[in-house]
Design a protein around this motif. Structure first.
Motif: not given
Length: 259
Positions: A187-189, A194-197, A211-214, A218-221
């Protein structure tokens, strides 16, 4: 690892609800990833021991690209006059300065050619007057839009280096699935979108929008959390409130910003 033991970054939530289902997200902490590191080894060491059947792993595109050596260095993108002029007209968003960084604008010129970038800038200026945004990147293309780095405010190692989009993200995910069974998406978030690559074939029935809504928050920060892998697991809805309270208490105990 049980959901009650999941790690959550400061100011983020453990729980998210998507399409009537409840999911917990575990931010997997790993060492800083350098150019040329072994991506498969990272997955085997940090993800495989935690993954359970039914889990989905969201992977930051940056670490995949770094492992693939998909980088451009400042010395190879020295800004010319055109780049320095054009970047002055790029608006900065919460996601970062984008092509407003001279090195990034020079990369765009190198990648696309000056005529195409001039046309993209002209069209973007016209569309901006009409309230339409994003035209520059739509014309310049994914390689320009997806370039990260050249910005050391949050991660100093990226100050003199740009990180391109990963090559063959679907293939990367499928290789991991075939070798480990881990179901993943790249992903590119950021703070805005958030984009699913790419995703493995095991997720072919999952729409990208779902999937992007999951990872919609942006839980990765966005800074130096060092959590590029997010383990996503469905949990019973009746346990959500207790799990979230526990996660926020843990964040507070670390002396960080709980919600």
């Amino acid at each position: 690892m049980e959901a009650k033991d999941f790690y959550v970054n400061a100011t983020k939530k453990l729980i998210i609800e998507v399409d009537g289902k409840t999911y917990a997200r575990h931010a997997i902490q790993i060492p800083f990833v350098n150019v040329g590191d072994d991506y498969d080894a990272l997955v085997r060491q940090y993800v495989v021991p935690l993954w359970q059947s039914g889990d989905i792993v969201s992977v930051s595109e940056k670490i995949v690209a770094l492992c693939q050596k998909r980088v451009v260095y400042a010395q190879d993108a020295q800004p010319g006059l055109l780049a320095r002029i054009l970047c002055r007209f790029v608006a900065q968003t919460k996601a970062g300065p984008g092509a407003g960084v001279p090195y990034k604008m020079q990369f765009a010129i190198n990648q696309c050619g000056a005529p195409k970038i001039l046309w993209a800038a002209f069209r973007a200026a016209i569309d901006k007057l009409r309230g339409v945004h994003g035209t520059f990147y739509k014309i310049a293309g994914d390689e320009v839009y997806g370039l990260d780095g050249f910005f050391g405010h949050d991660i100093e190692e990226y100050a003199e280096m740009g990180i391109r989009i990963p090559a063959d993200p679907d293939g990367v995910c499928n290789k991991v699935f075939q070798e480990t069974g881990v179901v993943s998406m790249i992903v590119d978030a950021n703070a805005l979108a958030q984009e699913i690559l790419g995703k493995c074939d095991a997720l072919r029935d999952w729409p990208d929008e779902t999937l992007s809504r999951l990872i919609g928050d942006n839980p990765a920060g966005q800074v130096r959390q060092l959590t590029p892998f997010i383990l996503i697991r469905e949990v019973p809805q009746e346990e959500a409130a207790e799990l979230e309270a526990r996660a926020q208490a843990e964040i507070a105990a670390r002396g960080e910003g709980a919600l």
